[in-house]
Design a protein around this motif. Structure first.
Motif, mmCIF file in Angstrom:
data_model
loop_
_atom_site.group_PDB
_atom_site.id
_atom_site.type_symbol
_atom_site.label_atom_id
_atom_site.label_comp_id
_atom_site.label_asym_id
_atom_site.label_seq_id
_atom_site.Cartn_x
_atom_site.Cartn_y
_atom_site.Cartn_z
ATOM 1 N N ALA A 58 0.823 -1.212 0.000
ATOM 2 C CA ALA A 58 0.000 0.000 0.000
ATOM 3 C C ALA A 58 0.856 1.260 0.000
ATOM 4 C CB ALA A 58 -0.917 -0.007 1.221
ATOM 5 N N TRP A 59 1.923 1.263 0.789
ATOM 6 C CA TRP A 59 2.768 2.460 0.888
ATOM 7 C C TRP A 59 3.512 2.755 -0.406
ATOM 8 C CZ3 TRP A 59 5.349 0.481 6.023
ATOM 9 C CH2 TRP A 59 4.443 0.666 7.089
ATOM 10 N N THR A 60 4.007 1.714 -1.081
ATOM 11 C CA THR A 60 4.882 1.915 -2.241
ATOM 12 C C THR A 60 4.166 1.787 -3.576
ATOM 13 O OG1 THR A 60 5.485 -0.425 -2.406
ATOM 14 C CG2 THR A 60 6.832 0.963 -0.931
ATOM 15 N N GLY A 61 3.026 1.101 -3.599
ATOM 16 C CA GLY A 61 2.363 0.820 -4.859
ATOM 17 C C GLY A 61 3.039 -0.274 -5.662
ATOM 18 N N LEU A 62 4.028 -0.941 -5.069
ATOM 19 C CA LEU A 62 4.761 -1.983 -5.768
ATOM 20 C C LEU A 62 4.219 -3.368 -5.427
ATOM 21 C CD1 LEU A 62 8.386 -0.664 -5.128
ATOM 22 C CD2 LEU A 62 7.209 -0.704 -7.344
ATOM 23 N N PRO A 63 4.206 -4.289 -6.382
ATOM 24 C CA PRO A 63 3.843 -5.676 -6.044
ATOM 25 C C PRO A 63 4.795 -6.193 -4.966
ATOM 26 C CG PRO A 63 4.004 -5.377 -8.422
ATOM 27 C CD PRO A 63 4.565 -4.137 -7.799
ATOM 28 N N THR A 64 4.240 -6.578 -3.825
ATOM 29 C CA THR A 64 5.045 -6.995 -2.678
ATOM 30 C C THR A 64 4.512 -8.318 -2.166
ATOM 31 O OG1 THR A 64 5.441 -4.686 -2.087
ATOM 32 C CG2 THR A 64 5.878 -6.335 -0.394
ATOM 33 N N THR A 65 5.379 -9.316 -2.064
ATOM 34 C CA THR A 65 4.970 -10.665 -1.720
ATOM 35 C C THR A 65 5.799 -11.197 -0.562
ATOM 36 O OG1 THR A 65 4.457 -11.082 -4.051
ATOM 37 C CG2 THR A 65 4.639 -13.010 -2.610
ATOM 38 N N ALA A 66 5.125 -11.778 0.422
ATOM 39 C CA ALA A 66 5.813 -12.548 1.459
ATOM 40 C C ALA A 66 5.960 -13.972 0.947
ATOM 41 C CB ALA A 66 5.014 -12.526 2.756
ATOM 42 N N MET A 67 7.154 -14.530 1.084
ATOM 43 C CA MET A 67 7.431 -15.820 0.467
ATOM 44 C C MET A 67 8.264 -16.685 1.418
ATOM 45 S SD MET A 67 9.146 -16.407 -3.320
ATOM 46 C CE MET A 67 7.806 -15.501 -4.113
ATOM 47 N N VAL A 68 7.859 -17.946 1.563
ATOM 48 C CA VAL A 68 8.663 -18.860 2.375
ATOM 49 C C VAL A 68 9.998 -19.104 1.682
ATOM 50 C CG1 VAL A 68 6.713 -19.975 3.513
ATOM 51 C CG2 VAL A 68 7.544 -20.858 1.317
ATOM 52 N N SER A 69 11.004 -19.448 2.474
ATOM 53 C CA SER A 69 12.355 -19.532 1.935
ATOM 54 C C SER A 69 12.512 -20.633 0.887
ATOM 55 C CB SER A 69 13.358 -19.719 3.066
ATOM 56 O OG SER A 69 13.088 -20.899 3.798
ATOM 57 N N HIS A 80 10.412 -0.242 8.655
ATOM 58 C CA HIS A 80 11.212 0.940 8.343
ATOM 59 C C HIS A 80 11.733 0.906 6.914
ATOM 60 C CE1 HIS A 80 11.268 3.508 11.811
ATOM 61 N NE2 HIS A 80 11.612 2.530 12.634
ATOM 62 N N ILE A 81 12.083 -0.256 6.421
ATOM 63 C CA ILE A 81 12.516 -0.344 5.027
ATOM 64 C C ILE A 81 11.373 0.053 4.101
ATOM 65 C CG2 ILE A 81 13.186 -1.948 3.195
ATOM 66 C CD1 ILE A 81 14.814 -3.468 5.316
ATOM 67 N N GLY A 82 10.165 -0.448 4.369
ATOM 68 C CA GLY A 82 9.027 -0.104 3.529
ATOM 69 C C GLY A 82 8.721 1.378 3.541
ATOM 70 N N ILE A 83 8.769 1.988 4.713
ATOM 71 C CA ILE A 83 8.522 3.429 4.819
ATOM 72 C C ILE A 83 9.559 4.199 4.010
ATOM 73 C CG2 ILE A 83 8.501 5.393 6.408
ATOM 74 C CD1 ILE A 83 7.431 3.382 8.551
ATOM 75 N N ILE A 122 11.412 3.233 1.418
ATOM 76 C CA ILE A 122 11.240 3.074 -0.029
ATOM 77 C C ILE A 122 10.094 3.947 -0.518
ATOM 78 C CG2 ILE A 122 10.594 1.459 -1.860
ATOM 79 C CD1 ILE A 122 12.104 -0.719 -0.306
ATOM 80 N N ALA A 123 8.983 3.949 0.208
ATOM 81 C CA ALA A 123 7.836 4.778 -0.182
ATOM 82 C C ALA A 123 8.205 6.252 -0.184
ATOM 83 C CB ALA A 123 6.665 4.517 0.757
ATOM 84 N N GLU A 124 8.984 6.664 0.787
ATOM 85 C CA GLU A 124 9.423 8.059 0.858
ATOM 86 C C GLU A 124 10.329 8.399 -0.322
ATOM 87 O OE1 GLU A 124 11.232 10.822 4.407
ATOM 88 O OE2 GLU A 124 12.154 8.859 4.098
ATOM 89 N N MET A 125 11.259 7.512 -0.646
ATOM 90 C CA MET A 125 12.169 7.762 -1.756
ATOM 91 C C MET A 125 11.428 7.829 -3.086
ATOM 92 S SD MET A 125 15.356 5.276 -0.658
ATOM 93 C CE MET A 125 16.534 5.866 -1.883
ATOM 94 N N LEU A 126 10.406 7.000 -3.235
ATOM 95 C CA LEU A 126 9.636 6.985 -4.481
ATOM 96 C C LEU A 126 8.593 8.098 -4.522
ATOM 97 C CD1 LEU A 126 9.039 3.141 -4.933
ATOM 98 C CD2 LEU A 126 10.758 4.586 -6.033
ATOM 99 N N MET A 127 8.546 8.905 -3.478
ATOM 100 C CA MET A 127 7.576 10.001 -3.347
ATOM 101 C C MET A 127 6.138 9.484 -3.420
ATOM 102 S SD MET A 127 9.418 13.280 -5.149
ATOM 103 C CE MET A 127 9.720 12.525 -6.750
ATOM 104 N N CYS A 128 5.939 8.256 -2.917
ATOM 105 C CA CYS A 128 4.586 7.729 -2.766
ATOM 106 C C CYS A 128 3.950 8.260 -1.491
ATOM 107 C CB CYS A 128 4.618 6.204 -2.730
ATOM 108 S SG CYS A 128 5.195 5.463 -4.248
ATOM 109 N N MET A 129 4.773 8.826 -0.630
ATOM 110 C CA MET A 129 4.274 9.531 0.543
ATOM 111 C C MET A 129 5.205 10.702 0.810
ATOM 112 S SD MET A 129 5.392 7.144 3.818
ATOM 113 C CE MET A 129 4.407 5.723 3.344
ATOM 114 N N THR A 130 4.694 11.728 1.435
ATOM 115 C CA THR A 130 5.516 12.892 1.746
ATOM 116 C C THR A 130 6.485 12.565 2.874
ATOM 117 O OG1 THR A 130 3.974 13.724 3.404
ATOM 118 C CG2 THR A 130 3.608 14.411 1.106
ATOM 119 N N MET A 131 7.499 13.403 3.029
ATOM 120 C CA MET A 131 8.423 13.243 4.143
ATOM 121 C C MET A 131 7.691 13.360 5.475
ATOM 122 S SD MET A 131 11.721 15.392 2.754
ATOM 123 C CE MET A 131 12.635 15.150 4.284
#
Length: 378
Positions: free
Chosen positions: A66-77, A170-173, A175-184
């Motif tokens: 939701a934060w980044t707009g990127l396809p994001t998947t949790a995956m077992v190892s 924190h990584i997700g936040i 990335i979203a900030e860097m992509l300007m998907c959310m403001t600082m």
């Protein structure tokens, strides 16, 4: 068994201090992980791990999506290690748009180390969240978010799980900030909210301890349990079920709250299957959770509703926790999951992980996880 109980309780009680102490430092380190060029090249994110680390991936994946707009998947190892590259050779950077985040506190889980090697070879950006940069995972990954946390008396993963959650959020936040998907400003507000979960954790311990102790007495003879949730709370259900298995030896099943109506709803002797439902009021799935409570009542299932919904205040089946956003609710859910498992193990007088003895002796020193053969394409 008293020392075992106290060690586990102390881990749960220490979570608030852990978050308060570590959140800002982790946030600062995430700012240095990716360059702007790398961030803007990301087209897909895979978060992978095993056990608690996979649950942390599950907890954060929907929010990062939701934060980044990127396809994001949790995956077992295993899927990440064997079912993505299929042995293909590197493709000259065509897979650089894939960011793989590998989570392991020890950094020694063989399948995750294998996945990270293989996907880095495929061309992905690989980022490890681990307590030990010098571990095999740390050496396999291109980038690292190191989160070493102070040692504590041993108990089924609690502090390590929350540390992983802090890191991946924190990584997700960032990335979203860097992509300007959310403001600082929005990103900083999320960071403050994440750190402030330490207040909710303190209150959650106070609310959960007496209820967990009492439920343990009522459910002491149970041999089966179901743990239910949706969205981020599905990760909470997985985490709770894992602690019941690891600490107590109960056959506990995690299940999506919607899928329950298709599957475990139909098990025999429902009155003998205690059920834990994680249902924060802010959840997009909350209305369906309310319907699920009615279904559990019709079945006559013993239940615990873990929620912040004041409508349940006074209900003997509810544990009312402090309200936090749905994204960060798995952090707070860690407390009742750990406390119930701790008290059940103590009442049943069983050692965690079956003491790694008898038929379970293969798990000594995590041998089954760490010593598996790592297979890499030639």
């Amino acid at each position: 068994m008293g020392e075992q109980l106290e060690a586990y309780l102390n881990q749960a009680r220490s979570l608030a201090a852990l978050v308060a102490a570590e959140a800002d430092g982790v946030a600062a380190r995430t700012r240095l992980l990716l360059s702007m060029e790398e961030a803007y090249g990301i087209r897909q994110i895979i978060i992978t791990g095993s056990g608690d680390s996979y649950f942390a991936a599950m907890a954060a994946a929907t929010s990062i999506r939701a934060w980044t707009g990127l396809p994001t998947t949790a995956m077992v190892s295993m899927e990440a290690s064997r079912y993505i590259d299929h042995g293909r050779p590197p493709l000259a950077g065509r897979n650089r748009g894939l960011l793989v985040i590998s989570i392991s506190n020890s950094g020694e889980a063989a399948r995750l180390v294998e996945a990270t090697h293989r996907l880095r070879r495929l061309g992905a950006i690989t980022l490890a969240i681990t307590a030990d940069k010098a571990s095999r995972l740390g050496q396999a990954a291109e980038k690292h978010l190191e989160i070493p946390i102070p040692a504590a008396m041993p108990a089924p993963g609690t502090r390590t799980y929350v540390a992983s959650l802090i890191g991946i959020y924190h990584i997700g936040i960032r990335i979203a900030e860097m992509l300007m998907c959310m403001t600082m400003d929005h990103a900083e507000a999320l960071r403050r909210e994440l750190k402030n979960t330490h207040v909710a954790l303190l209150e959650a311990v106070k609310a959960s301890e007496p209820i967990a102790a009492e439920l343990a007495k009522k459910w002491a003879s149970a041999s089966r349990m179901d743990c239910l949730g949706s969205g981020p709370s599905l990760a909470s259900a997985h985490y709770a079920a894992a602690k019941l298995v690891e600490a107590v030896g109960i056959h506990a099943t995690p299940q999506d709250a919607e899928e329950f109506h298709h599957l475990n709803y139909f098990v025999d002797d429902p009155q003998d299957v205690p059920t834990i439902l994680f249902a924060p009021s802010s959840a997009l799935s909350h209305a369906r959770s309310l319907e699920l409570v009615d279904a559990l009542d019709q079945l006559g299932r013993p239940k615990l509703i873990v929620t912040d919904d004041s409508a349940y205040c006074g209900s003997q089946d509810a544990l009312i926790l402090p309200a936090v956003s749905e994204a960060f609710s798995p952090i707070v859910h860690t407390v009742p999951a750990a406390l119930l498992a701790a008290h059940l193990a103590d009442l049943r007088q069983v050692p965690h992980y079956r003491g790694h003895t008898g038929p379970w002796r293969g798990a000594q020193n995590a041998g089954l996880v760490r010593n598996s053969k790592i297979e890499l394409p030639k």
